[in-house]
Motif scaffolding. Structure first.
Motif, PDB file in Angstrom:
ATOM      1  N   ARG A 136       0.802  -1.223   0.000  1.00 30.15           N
ATOM      2  CA  ARG A 136       0.000   0.000   0.000  1.00 30.15           C
ATOM      3  C   ARG A 136       0.832   1.269   0.000  1.00 30.15           C
ATOM      4  O   ARG A 136       0.274   2.367   0.113  1.00 30.15           O
ATOM      5  CB  ARG A 136      -0.917   0.017   1.234  1.00 30.15           C
ATOM      6  N   THR A 137       2.153   1.119  -0.082  1.00 30.33           N
ATOM      7  CA  THR A 137       3.020   2.300   0.032  1.00 30.33           C
ATOM      8  C   THR A 137       4.141   2.269  -0.998  1.00 30.33           C
ATOM      9  O   THR A 137       4.470   1.219  -1.567  1.00 30.33           O
ATOM     10  CB  THR A 137       3.662   2.384   1.430  1.00 30.33           C
ATOM     11  N   GLU A 138       4.714   3.428  -1.213  1.00 35.47           N
ATOM     12  CA  GLU A 138       5.896   3.562  -2.048  1.00 35.47           C
ATOM     13  C   GLU A 138       6.751   4.696  -1.498  1.00 35.47           C
ATOM     14  O   GLU A 138       6.268   5.565  -0.751  1.00 35.47           O
ATOM     15  CB  GLU A 138       5.512   3.854  -3.501  1.00 35.47           C
ATOM     16  N   LEU A 139       8.026   4.694  -1.880  1.00 43.13           N
ATOM     17  CA  LEU A 139       8.949   5.736  -1.440  1.00 43.13           C
ATOM     18  C   LEU A 139       9.108   6.778  -2.530  1.00 43.13           C
ATOM     19  O   LEU A 139       9.037   6.477  -3.718  1.00 43.13           O
ATOM     20  CB  LEU A 139      10.308   5.133  -1.091  1.00 43.13           C
ATOM     21  N   GLY A 140       9.316   8.026  -2.113  1.00 41.03           N
ATOM     22  CA  GLY A 140       9.528   9.119  -3.055  1.00 41.03           C
ATOM     23  C   GLY A 140      10.061  10.324  -2.317  1.00 41.03           C
ATOM     24  O   GLY A 140      10.177  10.310  -1.083  1.00 41.03           O
ATOM     25  N   PRO A 141      10.403  11.379  -3.035  1.00 41.53           N
ATOM     26  CA  PRO A 141      10.892  12.601  -2.377  1.00 41.53           C
ATOM     27  C   PRO A 141       9.835  13.146  -1.409  1.00 41.53           C
ATOM     28  O   PRO A 141       8.687  13.333  -1.770  1.00 41.53           O
ATOM     29  CB  PRO A 141      11.129  13.566  -3.548  1.00 41.53           C
ATOM     30  N   SER A 142      10.257  13.396  -0.180  1.00 42.24           N
ATOM     31  CA  SER A 142       9.326  13.881   0.832  1.00 42.24           C
ATOM     32  C   SER A 142       8.836  15.286   0.501  1.00 42.24           C
ATOM     33  O   SER A 142       9.541  16.076  -0.127  1.00 42.24           O
ATOM     34  CB  SER A 142       9.995  13.879   2.208  1.00 42.24           C
ATOM     35  N   THR A 143       7.631  15.589   0.936  1.00 42.38           N
ATOM     36  CA  THR A 143       7.090  16.939   0.790  1.00 42.38           C
ATOM     37  C   THR A 143       7.675  17.881   1.839  1.00 42.38           C
ATOM     38  O   THR A 143       7.457  19.085   1.781  1.00 42.38           O
ATOM     39  CB  THR A 143       5.561  16.913   0.940  1.00 42.38           C
ATOM     40  N   ILE A 144       8.413  17.320   2.786  1.00 44.54           N
ATOM     41  CA  ILE A 144       9.028  18.111   3.848  1.00 44.54           C
ATOM     42  C   ILE A 144      10.437  18.497   3.425  1.00 44.54           C
ATOM     43  O   ILE A 144      11.262  17.629   3.108  1.00 44.54           O
ATOM     44  CB  ILE A 144       9.075  17.312   5.161  1.00 44.54           C
ATOM     45  N   GLU A 145      10.715  19.769   3.418  1.00 46.19           N
ATOM     46  CA  GLU A 145      12.017  20.258   2.970  1.00 46.19           C
ATOM     47  C   GLU A 145      13.142  19.684   3.829  1.00 46.19           C
ATOM     48  O   GLU A 145      13.094  19.733   5.057  1.00 46.19           O
ATOM     49  CB  GLU A 145      12.051  21.783   3.030  1.00 46.19           C
ATOM     50  N   GLY A 150      10.447  10.098   1.502  1.00 52.83           N
ATOM     51  CA  GLY A 150       9.234  10.015   2.297  1.00 52.83           C
ATOM     52  C   GLY A 150       8.430   8.787   1.921  1.00 52.83           C
ATOM     53  O   GLY A 150       8.702   8.119   0.916  1.00 52.83           O
ATOM     54  N   LEU A 151       7.425   8.486   2.732  1.00 46.56           N
ATOM     55  CA  LEU A 151       6.559   7.326   2.511  1.00 46.56           C
ATOM     56  C   LEU A 151       5.187   7.808   2.067  1.00 46.56           C
ATOM     57  O   LEU A 151       4.594   8.695   2.697  1.00 46.56           O
ATOM     58  CB  LEU A 151       6.446   6.530   3.814  1.00 46.56           C
ATOM     59  N   PHE A 152       4.670   7.223   0.980  1.00 44.57           N
ATOM     60  CA  PHE A 152       3.413   7.675   0.394  1.00 44.57           C
ATOM     61  C   PHE A 152       2.446   6.519   0.199  1.00 44.57           C
ATOM     62  O   PHE A 152       2.855   5.391  -0.123  1.00 44.57           O
ATOM     63  CB  PHE A 152       3.677   8.366  -0.944  1.00 44.57           C
ATOM     64  N   GLY A 279       7.680   1.009   7.295  1.00 41.62           N
ATOM     65  CA  GLY A 279       7.338   1.908   8.398  1.00 41.62           C
ATOM     66  C   GLY A 279       8.448   2.850   8.819  1.00 41.62           C
ATOM     67  O   GLY A 279       8.188   3.957   9.288  1.00 41.62           O
ATOM     68  N   HIS A 280       9.709   2.428   8.644  1.00 46.94           N
ATOM     69  CA  HIS A 280      10.823   3.260   9.098  1.00 46.94           C
ATOM     70  C   HIS A 280      11.112   4.430   8.161  1.00 46.94           C
ATOM     71  O   HIS A 280      12.026   5.219   8.428  1.00 46.94           O
ATOM     72  CB  HIS A 280      12.080   2.407   9.298  1.00 46.94           C
ATOM     73  N   PHE A 281      10.338   4.567   7.092  1.00 42.53           N
ATOM     74  CA  PHE A 281      10.518   5.705   6.183  1.00 42.53           C
ATOM     75  C   PHE A 281       9.480   6.802   6.388  1.00 42.53           C
ATOM     76  O   PHE A 281       9.489   7.803   5.674  1.00 42.53           O
ATOM     77  CB  PHE A 281      10.486   5.221   4.729  1.00 42.53           C
ATOM     78  N   ALA A 282       8.597   6.636   7.361  1.00 38.01           N
ATOM     79  CA  ALA A 282       7.615   7.677   7.653  1.00 38.01           C
ATOM     80  C   ALA A 282       8.304   8.842   8.358  1.00 38.01           C
ATOM     81  O   ALA A 282       9.039   8.648   9.329  1.00 38.01           O
ATOM     82  CB  ALA A 282       6.493   7.119   8.529  1.00 38.01           C
ATOM     83  N   GLU A 373       1.393  11.756   1.823  1.00 41.98           N
ATOM     84  CA  GLU A 373       2.582  11.305   2.556  1.00 41.98           C
ATOM     85  C   GLU A 373       2.177  10.829   3.945  1.00 41.98           C
ATOM     86  O   GLU A 373       1.341  11.441   4.612  1.00 41.98           O
ATOM     87  CB  GLU A 373       3.627  12.411   2.662  1.00 41.98           C
ATOM     88  N   ILE A 374       2.772   9.731   4.369  1.00 48.76           N
ATOM     89  CA  ILE A 374       2.513   9.177   5.694  1.00 48.76           C
ATOM     90  C   ILE A 374       3.403   9.885   6.700  1.00 48.76           C
ATOM     91  O   ILE A 374       4.631   9.890   6.580  1.00 48.76           O
ATOM     92  CB  ILE A 374       2.789   7.658   5.731  1.00 48.76           C
ATOM     93  N   LEU A 375       2.779  10.490   7.721  1.00 52.39           N
ATOM     94  CA  LEU A 375       3.513  11.256   8.722  1.00 52.39           C
ATOM     95  C   LEU A 375       3.179  10.757  10.121  1.00 52.39           C
ATOM     96  O   LEU A 375       2.024  10.460  10.426  1.00 52.39           O
ATOM     97  CB  LEU A 375       3.168  12.748   8.619  1.00 52.39           C
ATOM     98  N   VAL A 376       4.200  10.654  10.956  1.00 54.27           N
ATOM     99  CA  VAL A 376       4.032  10.228  12.342  1.00 54.27           C
ATOM    100  C   VAL A 376       4.667  11.284  13.252  1.00 54.27           C
ATOM    101  O   VAL A 376       5.206  12.277  12.781  1.00 54.27           O
ATOM    102  CB  VAL A 376       4.686   8.854  12.596  1.00 54.27           C
TER     103      VAL A 376
END
Length: 387
Positions: A136-145, A150-152, A279-282, A373-376
């Motif tokens: 259900r997820t993939e990795l990509g450039p985070s929206t956070i500078e 990031g995890l999407f 999970g460790h990429f959130a 993006e998945i954020l914790v």
């Protein structure tokens, strides 16, 4: 999880039923940073009570009745049953340290104090199971500078559903001082070679009480690597705790999530090709606030937006701390915590099927849309340690 081998008993700081990772990262009460975090949570609670702020930590949000949760639970139960019925397979799949004396300690425990059920739990916490249905997820450039990857979400995910699992590529287990090794590798080469020539040290199992009474000090930690992790990917203990500047490797403890008072799981950042264990990429959506300097306009604006009391009259010395700051460190951390909780959409939660946490999952705390993006929330202790 703290890498300092001289730490005292772990004290967990709770607010609205949560812990400040917000599932699990322990605060060492003896540390200066732990004291700051403790004061920050008091400040946050005071602000909330005085101004009716909505400070709520979502814990135990997992919907155990969902189809996906049931599938994961079934796999865990079957694997648990398999390992309990086959001791040789259990020993083969039980996590191992790259330090000989640590393995001797674990062998002694497994033959006496440690039950088969506990060994199975350690094996499952440090395993990556075949879960092709969890994609259900993939990795990509985070929206956070500045956050890197990031995890999407690759599909819509409902509140309470498992998004992905948090891997235990390495398992951090706390041990009493009597079982610790006094050896200290001062080599700065950050060599990942696991061919250690440690001198075998005598270990007296009577000195070790696995079911220690509350208040006993746990001051040493052993790093156990999952059977699926190749020797090339296993880091020496110095790199696990301190990182390696030579090779630009961050501490693996920066990827740790606490399961309970004894165990933390750590995901290896180079093991990134399995969406079932992402999970460790959130990222933390408000981590930048934890790194802001005193009197930063960004954190002041964030505090005002959240409804926290901030007197922005910089011309009046009485409105400042002794260090000339408009907001004290406690108030700044409280601002970070509230903002992080506000923007987060997930939490790391233990799956307790079969007794005890057998796996860590990243669970949606609200509905998540495809592409989001998945954020914790990492918690203030993380940023004080690694920021």
């Amino acid at each position: 999880s703290n890498s300092n081998s001289n730490s005292n008993h772990v004290q967990r700081v709770r607010i609205s039923g949560g812990t400040n990772k917000i599932y699990g990262a322990a605060v060492e009460s003896s540390y200066k940073q732990g004291k700051i975090v403790y004061l920050a949570f008091n400040a946050l609670a005071d602000q909330s009570n005085e101004h009716n702020l909505n400070v709520k930590v979502n814990v135990n949000v997992l919907n155990k009745e969902s189809e996906l949760s049931c599938q994961i639970s079934q796999v865990l139960k079957e694997k648990q049953k398999e390992l309990l019925s086959d001791k040789s397979k259990l020993l083969q799949q039980h996590p191992q340290s790259i330090v000989a004396v640590d393995n001797e300690i674990m062998r002694t425990l497994s033959s006496s104090s440690l039950s088969n059920e506990q060994m199975v739990r350690e094996a499952l916490l440090s395993a990556r199971l075949p879960l092709p249905f969890l994609n259900r997820t993939e990795l990509g450039p985070s929206t956070i500078e500045g956050a890197g990857r990031g995890l999407f979400a690759t599909e819509n995910i409902a509140k309470g559903e498992v998004i992905t699992l948090y891997p235990g590529d390495a398992l951090l287990s706390e041990l009493p001082s009597d079982t610790s090794s006094d050896g200290d590798d001062d080599d700065d080469s950050c060599d990942d070679d696991d061919s250690y020539d440690d001198t075998e040290e005598e270990f007296n199992e009577e000195d070790y009480d696995y079911d220690a009474e509350e208040g006993e000090e746990y001051i040493d930690e052993v790093v156990l690597w999952g059977a699926h992790v190749s020797n090339n990917n296993r880091l020496d203990d110095d790199t696990v705790f301190d990182g390696c500047e030579v090779q630009s490797i961050p501490p693996l403890t920066a990827y740790a999530v606490s399961v309970d008072d004894y165990y933390s799981v750590m995901g290896h950042p180079t093991l990134d090709d399995n969406p079932a264990y992402h999970g460790h990429f959130a990222n933390d959506g408000a981590g930048h606030l934890a790194l802001e300097k005193p009197n930063s306009q960004i954190i002041i604006e964030a505090a005002l937006e959240l409804g926290l009391v901030v007197d922005t009259d910089t011309d009046t010395d009485t409105n400042k701390t002794e260090d000339g700051e408009i907001m004290g460190v406690e108030e700044r951390i409280a601002t970070y915590v509230m903002k992080s909780l506000e923007v987060s959409n997930a939490i790391h939660e233990a799956l307790d099927e079969g007794g005890g946490g057998l796996h860590m999952a990243t669970v949606a705390t609200r509905d998540v849309e495809k592409g989001e993006e998945i954020l914790v929330t990492y918690g203030p202790d993380y940023w004080l340690e690694h920021g």
